[in-house]
Design a protein around this motif. Structure first.
Motif, PDB file in Angstrom:
ATOM      1  N   ALA A   6      51.388  71.956  50.625  1.00 11.77           N
ATOM      2  CA  ALA A   6      52.569  72.621  51.150  1.00 11.77           C
ATOM      3  C   ALA A   6      53.712  72.590  50.135  1.00 11.77           C
ATOM      4  CB  ALA A   6      53.005  71.970  52.457  1.00 11.77           C
ATOM      5  N   ALA A   7      53.879  71.463  49.447  1.00 13.30           N
ATOM      6  CA  ALA A   7      54.926  71.350  48.427  1.00 13.30           C
ATOM      7  C   ALA A   7      54.676  72.330  47.285  1.00 13.30           C
ATOM      8  CB  ALA A   7      54.989  69.918  47.901  1.00 13.30           C
ATOM      9  N   GLN A   8      53.420  72.455  46.884  1.00 12.60           N
ATOM     10  CA  GLN A   8      53.070  73.392  45.819  1.00 12.60           C
ATOM     11  C   GLN A   8      53.373  74.831  46.241  1.00 12.60           C
ATOM     12  OE1 GLN A   8      48.959  73.129  44.654  1.00 12.60           O
ATOM     13  NE2 GLN A   8      49.179  74.516  42.930  1.00 12.60           N
ATOM     14  N   TRP A   9      53.059  75.153  47.486  1.00 14.91           N
ATOM     15  CA  TRP A   9      53.335  76.494  48.022  1.00 14.91           C
ATOM     16  C   TRP A   9      54.836  76.773  48.050  1.00 14.91           C
ATOM     17  CZ3 TRP A   9      55.602  76.859  53.104  1.00 14.91           C
ATOM     18  CH2 TRP A   9      55.777  78.166  53.567  1.00 14.91           C
TER      19      TRP A   9
ATOM     20  N   HIS B 234      56.414  69.456  41.223  1.00 15.58           N
ATOM     21  CA  HIS B 234      56.386  70.921  41.171  1.00 15.58           C
ATOM     22  C   HIS B 234      57.782  71.514  40.964  1.00 15.58           C
ATOM     23  CE1 HIS B 234      52.153  71.084  42.149  1.00 15.58           C
ATOM     24  NE2 HIS B 234      52.337  70.310  43.196  1.00 15.58           N
ATOM     25  N   ASP B 235      58.719  70.662  40.567  1.00 19.66           N
ATOM     26  CA  ASP B 235      60.077  71.110  40.236  1.00 19.66           C
ATOM     27  C   ASP B 235      60.725  71.855  41.398  1.00 19.66           C
ATOM     28  OD1 ASP B 235      62.342  71.416  38.671  1.00 19.66           O
ATOM     29  OD2 ASP B 235      61.650  73.308  37.789  1.00 19.66           O
ATOM     30  N   ALA B 236      60.627  71.263  42.602  1.00 18.25           N
ATOM     31  CA  ALA B 236      61.228  71.882  43.784  1.00 18.25           C
ATOM     32  C   ALA B 236      61.988  70.840  44.600  1.00 18.25           C
ATOM     33  CB  ALA B 236      60.159  72.561  44.627  1.00 18.25           C
ATOM     34  N   LYS B 237      62.582  69.860  43.926  1.00 20.24           N
ATOM     35  CA  LYS B 237      63.321  68.808  44.628  1.00 20.24           C
ATOM     36  C   LYS B 237      64.487  69.425  45.400  1.00 20.24           C
ATOM     37  CE  LYS B 237      65.830  65.657  42.379  1.00 20.24           C
ATOM     38  NZ  LYS B 237      67.148  65.467  43.010  1.00 20.24           N
ATOM     39  N   PRO B 238      64.661  69.060  46.672  1.00 12.28           N
ATOM     40  CA  PRO B 238      65.728  69.660  47.473  1.00 12.28           C
ATOM     41  C   PRO B 238      67.111  69.145  47.083  1.00 12.28           C
ATOM     42  CG  PRO B 238      64.586  67.976  48.739  1.00 12.28           C
ATOM     43  CD  PRO B 238      63.820  68.136  47.460  1.00 12.28           C
ATOM     44  N   ASP B 239      68.119  69.990  47.321  1.00 11.16           N
ATOM     45  CA  ASP B 239      69.505  69.581  47.119  1.00 11.16           C
ATOM     46  C   ASP B 239      70.033  68.807  48.320  1.00 11.16           C
ATOM     47  OD1 ASP B 239      69.942  71.169  44.599  1.00 11.16           O
ATOM     48  OD2 ASP B 239      69.472  72.812  45.972  1.00 11.16           O
ATOM     49  N   HIS B 240      69.423  69.047  49.481  1.00  7.65           N
ATOM     50  CA  HIS B 240      69.889  68.436  50.730  1.00  7.65           C
ATOM     51  C   HIS B 240      68.664  68.175  51.602  1.00  7.65           C
ATOM     52  CE1 HIS B 240      73.537  68.264  53.622  1.00  7.65           C
ATOM     53  NE2 HIS B 240      72.531  67.646  54.215  1.00  7.65           N
ATOM     54  N   VAL B 241      68.604  67.000  52.204  1.00  7.60           N
ATOM     55  CA  VAL B 241      67.508  66.654  53.112  1.00  7.60           C
ATOM     56  C   VAL B 241      68.084  66.383  54.496  1.00  7.60           C
ATOM     57  CG1 VAL B 241      65.602  65.082  53.598  1.00  7.60           C
ATOM     58  CG2 VAL B 241      66.148  65.671  51.237  1.00  7.60           C
ATOM     59  N   ILE B 242      67.460  66.974  55.510  1.00  2.88           N
ATOM     60  CA  ILE B 242      67.864  66.746  56.898  1.00  2.88           C
ATOM     61  C   ILE B 242      66.692  66.102  57.630  1.00  2.88           C
ATOM     62  CG2 ILE B 242      68.701  67.772  59.046  1.00  2.88           C
ATOM     63  CD1 ILE B 242      69.705  70.159  57.380  1.00  2.88           C
ATOM     64  N   PHE B 243      66.890  64.907  58.153  1.00  2.00           N
ATOM     65  CA  PHE B 243      65.878  64.237  58.966  1.00  2.00           C
ATOM     66  C   PHE B 243      66.219  64.464  60.430  1.00  2.00           C
ATOM     67  CE2 PHE B 243      65.858  61.731  55.004  1.00  2.00           C
ATOM     68  CZ  PHE B 243      64.530  61.953  54.639  1.00  2.00           C
ATOM     69  N   THR B 244      65.209  64.838  61.220  1.00  6.26           N
ATOM     70  CA  THR B 244      65.448  65.149  62.619  1.00  6.26           C
ATOM     71  C   THR B 244      64.330  64.586  63.486  1.00  6.26           C
ATOM     72  OG1 THR B 244      66.008  66.934  64.159  1.00  6.26           O
ATOM     73  CG2 THR B 244      64.318  67.420  62.506  1.00  6.26           C
ATOM     74  N   THR B 245      64.306  64.989  64.746  1.00  4.60           N
ATOM     75  CA  THR B 245      63.355  64.467  65.723  1.00  4.60           C
ATOM     76  C   THR B 245      62.400  65.580  66.149  1.00  4.60           C
ATOM     77  OG1 THR B 245      64.622  65.071  67.688  1.00  4.60           O
ATOM     78  CG2 THR B 245      65.271  63.045  66.551  1.00  4.60           C
ATOM     79  N   TYR B 246      61.610  65.302  67.182  1.00  2.00           N
ATOM     80  CA  TYR B 246      60.763  66.342  67.758  1.00  2.00           C
ATOM     81  C   TYR B 246      61.462  67.069  68.910  1.00  2.00           C
ATOM     82  CZ  TYR B 246      56.731  64.227  65.335  1.00  2.00           C
ATOM     83  OH  TYR B 246      55.853  63.743  64.393  1.00  2.00           O
TER      84      TYR B 246
ATOM     85  N   LEU C 131      55.387  63.309  49.763  1.00  2.00           N
ATOM     86  CA  LEU C 131      56.042  64.617  49.732  1.00  2.00           C
ATOM     87  C   LEU C 131      57.116  64.662  48.644  1.00  2.00           C
ATOM     88  CD1 LEU C 131      56.637  67.431  50.898  1.00  2.00           C
ATOM     89  CD2 LEU C 131      58.107  66.308  52.590  1.00  2.00           C
ATOM     90  N   ALA C 132      57.902  63.592  48.542  1.00  3.50           N
ATOM     91  CA  ALA C 132      58.960  63.544  47.525  1.00  3.50           C
ATOM     92  C   ALA C 132      58.369  63.648  46.123  1.00  3.50           C
ATOM     93  CB  ALA C 132      59.762  62.250  47.675  1.00  3.50           C
ATOM     94  N   ARG C 133      57.297  62.917  45.868  1.00  2.00           N
ATOM     95  CA  ARG C 133      56.645  62.974  44.558  1.00  2.00           C
ATOM     96  C   ARG C 133      56.134  64.381  44.267  1.00  2.00           C
ATOM     97  NH1 ARG C 133      54.531  57.908  46.243  1.00  2.00           N
ATOM     98  NH2 ARG C 133      52.589  58.924  46.875  1.00  2.00           N
ATOM     99  N   ALA C 134      55.535  65.013  45.283  1.00  2.00           N
ATOM    100  CA  ALA C 134      54.969  66.345  45.090  1.00  2.00           C
ATOM    101  C   ALA C 134      56.063  67.366  44.792  1.00  2.00           C
ATOM    102  CB  ALA C 134      54.179  66.762  46.326  1.00  2.00           C
ATOM    103  N   LEU C 135      57.185  67.277  45.491  1.00  2.00           N
ATOM    104  CA  LEU C 135      58.273  68.229  45.257  1.00  2.00           C
ATOM    105  C   LEU C 135      58.868  68.057  43.858  1.00  2.00           C
ATOM    106  CD1 LEU C 135      60.009  68.099  48.759  1.00  2.00           C
ATOM    107  CD2 LEU C 135      58.829  70.071  47.758  1.00  2.00           C
TER     108      LEU C 135
ATOM    109  N   HIS D 290      50.800  67.297  57.740  1.00  2.00           N
ATOM    110  CA  HIS D 290      51.086  65.960  58.273  1.00  2.00           C
ATOM    111  C   HIS D 290      50.127  64.908  57.732  1.00  2.00           C
ATOM    112  CE1 HIS D 290      48.531  68.250  61.089  1.00  2.00           C
ATOM    113  NE2 HIS D 290      47.841  67.114  61.203  1.00  2.00           N
ATOM    114  N   ASN D 291      49.506  65.182  56.590  1.00  2.00           N
ATOM    115  CA  ASN D 291      48.790  64.141  55.854  1.00  2.00           C
ATOM    116  C   ASN D 291      49.027  64.382  54.370  1.00  2.00           C
ATOM    117  OD1 ASN D 291      46.666  65.966  54.827  1.00  2.00           O
ATOM    118  ND2 ASN D 291      45.876  65.944  56.926  1.00  2.00           N
ATOM    119  N   GLU D 292      48.662  63.432  53.540  1.00  2.00           N
ATOM    120  CA  GLU D 292      49.045  63.505  52.128  1.00  2.00           C
ATOM    121  C   GLU D 292      48.447  64.717  51.419  1.00  2.00           C
ATOM    122  OE1 GLU D 292      49.039  59.988  49.768  1.00  2.00           O
ATOM    123  OE2 GLU D 292      49.597  58.679  51.438  1.00  2.00           O
ATOM    124  N   LEU D 293      47.198  65.029  51.723  1.00  2.00           N
ATOM    125  CA  LEU D 293      46.551  66.177  51.088  1.00  2.00           C
ATOM    126  C   LEU D 293      47.276  67.475  51.442  1.00  2.00           C
ATOM    127  CD1 LEU D 293      44.218  67.539  49.548  1.00  2.00           C
ATOM    128  CD2 LEU D 293      42.877  67.450  51.676  1.00  2.00           C
ATOM    129  N   SER D 294      47.574  67.662  52.717  1.00  2.00           N
ATOM    130  CA  SER D 294      48.209  68.909  53.136  1.00  2.00           C
ATOM    131  C   SER D 294      49.668  68.977  52.682  1.00  2.00           C
ATOM    132  CB  SER D 294      48.112  69.083  54.650  1.00  2.00           C
ATOM    133  OG  SER D 294      48.679  67.981  55.320  1.00  2.00           O
TER     134      SER D 294
END
Length: 483
Positions: A343-346, A387-399, A380-384, A335-339
């Protein structure tokens, strides 16, 4: 009021502040010191003020806290994992030798229930124990509002109360060692009432909580290093030049030695737990802490302790993978840019390792008064993409976890000021602008997002779904995926 678990949770919620103070603290309430940038950062009354007096009101002296044999850990990213690795090494040593027989762990925030924050020997304390000690603390401190010294006459806020509850629990339960994670900073953090830790540590540093800690990573390093204490060995992972110099200077000011830790070459190379570079670094830091702690207590880790400590390591919601048929769920509460970069790299490393490419999903939610969700999503979008892991589908949701509106009574959750539908619309528009070829959906609940992902999995013959952006999101997803 009846002493029940539910009533304890209701009372605890009353200790939350409605809004964070905006006015800078006066020097008298912060024991003012100058951060590298010189920008005043502490607002209102610092979280450390009153902690000593409240502990005394509970009947606990500084000596009682000292006897907990505390390892104190601060940092921006990896605090929880480092605490968990440290606990795991000490626990495996205890199973072999009997010491330390009881290990306390205090961390925040929680993913699935409030009791995760206060653990003894790998398990959250029971509802009965939480209730008993909660009311002991509550009934001892609330009457202080009628008098006493200026500091003690205030009542503790939410995180202060939880820290006090942890100290009280560990003292009453006679733990032999305790690992304390700071809340946000260090110097003025409520946990910094600890005066004689056995050892201290700073994990990886980056920009986070800038309104509280300052606009530069050097400011943040200054605050985090506030947990250094005279004579208590201090450790940190390799940092950038600027914060490294700040940490060295602070260690010298506080009359302690500082050791910089890099990835240890004695750790196994084939462990899935250590497949993420940052986890190897967190584990290496924890290994130094556990080794020093035991050395100072007349004990020593052996190779078997280290191996079993890594094998038995568990820290939910961090670099976690759940496999269900053709669906792979990747969860990390970044939940911050560093992490988020880590996470995107992982995620990328794991999807690239798959023998058959699958449909990739990103499930994202983030709300915070302190962080810019749009900036995090862009990062997050830049990181994905990088690392060549751009998603085909994005779902935005709530808590919100479930479609029926049910929420567990011991799940902590702030209500956002900005309605979630508006946030989802903002995030959807942003992603569409960056990647117009990506399919985008919004779901009002985490359960709805999982159902949609499962439908896509059935249509596509499998998915690799990545949950990230919030610990609340990941905690909710874990509760639903592990039915």
């Amino acid at each position: 009021m009846r002493r029940s678990y539910e009533n304890a949770l209701k009372l605890l919620e009353t200790r939350r502040r409605k809004v964070r103070p905006k006015t800078p603290a006066t020097p008298s309430t912060t024991q003012e010191s100058v951060t590298p940038s010189g920008v005043p950062t502490v607002k209102g009354i610092s979280s450390l003020v009153g902690m000593k007096e409240w502990l005394q009101a509970l009947g606990h002296s500084e000596s009682d806290v000292d006897k907990l044999n505390i390892i104190h850990i601060a940092g921006t990213k990896g605090k929880g994992s480092t605490c968990a690795f440290t606990r795991s090494f000490l626990r495996t040593h205890a199973l072999r030798t009997g010491f330390p027989a009881r290990i306390g762990l205090y961390t925040s925030p929680d993913l699935q229930c409030i009791r995760e924050r206060i653990q003894i020997n790998d398990k959250p304390i029971t509802e009965d124990l939480f209730t008993q000690y909660f009311f002991e603390v509550w009934e001892a401190l609330i009457p202080l509002g009628s008098g006493g010294c200026a500091e003690a006459s205030r009542q503790p806020r939410y995180l202060q109360f939880l820290a006090l509850l942890a100290f009280h629990t560990f003292i009453r339960e006679n733990v032999d060692a305790a690992i304390f994670e700071t809340h946000h900073g260090g110097e003025f953090d409520a946990t910094n009432v600890i005066r004689r830790p056995i050892a201290t540590a700073i994990t990886s540093l980056g920009l986070d909580h800038v309104a509280q800690l300052g606009p530069t990573v050097e400011d943040i390093a200054w605050h985090k290093a506030g947990i250094f204490k005279p004579g208590a060995p201090a450790f940190t992972v390799t940092q950038e030049a600027g914060p490294s110099e700040v940490l060295r200077k602070r260690a010298a000011e506080k009359n302690t030695g500082l050791t910089f830790v890099s990835s240890s070459n004695i750790l196994p190379t084939n462990s899935r737990v250590l497949s993420v570079p940052v986890q190897r670094l967190n584990c290496s830091l924890a290994l130094e802490l556990a080794t020093k702690f035991l050395q100072l207590k007349g004990h020593a880790l052996d190779a078997d302790d280290i191996s079993r400590g890594i094998d038995n390591f568990s820290w939910i919601g961090r670099f976690e993978i759940i496999e269900q048929g053709n669906s792979q769920w990747f969860l990390d509460g970044a939940h911050n840019e560093l992490s988020l970069e880590q996470a995107a790299q992982w995620f990328a490393k794991n999807v690239h390792a798959a023998h058959v490419p699958q449909h990739r999903l990103l499930i994202f939610s983030h709300f915070s008064e302190e962080r810019d969700g749009v900036a995090l999503l862009e990062s997050l979008a830049r990181a994905l993409v990088k690392h060549d892991a751009k998603p085909d589908h994005v779902i935005f949701t709530t808590y919100q976890e479930r479609e029926d509106g049910y929420t567990r009574i011991d799940k902590t959750l702030k209500v956002p000021e900005t309605p979630f539908p508006d946030l989802c619309t903002i995030y959807s528009s942003l992603w569409k602008k960056m990647h117009p070829d990506t399919a985008i959906s919004t779901e009002p609940t985490i359960q709805g997002a999982i159902k949609l992902a499962e439908q896509i999995s059935n249509q596509k013959g499998g998915i690799q779904a990545f949950f990230t952006g919030s610990l609340h999101l990941v905690g909710g997803a874990l509760s639903l995926l592990r039915r």
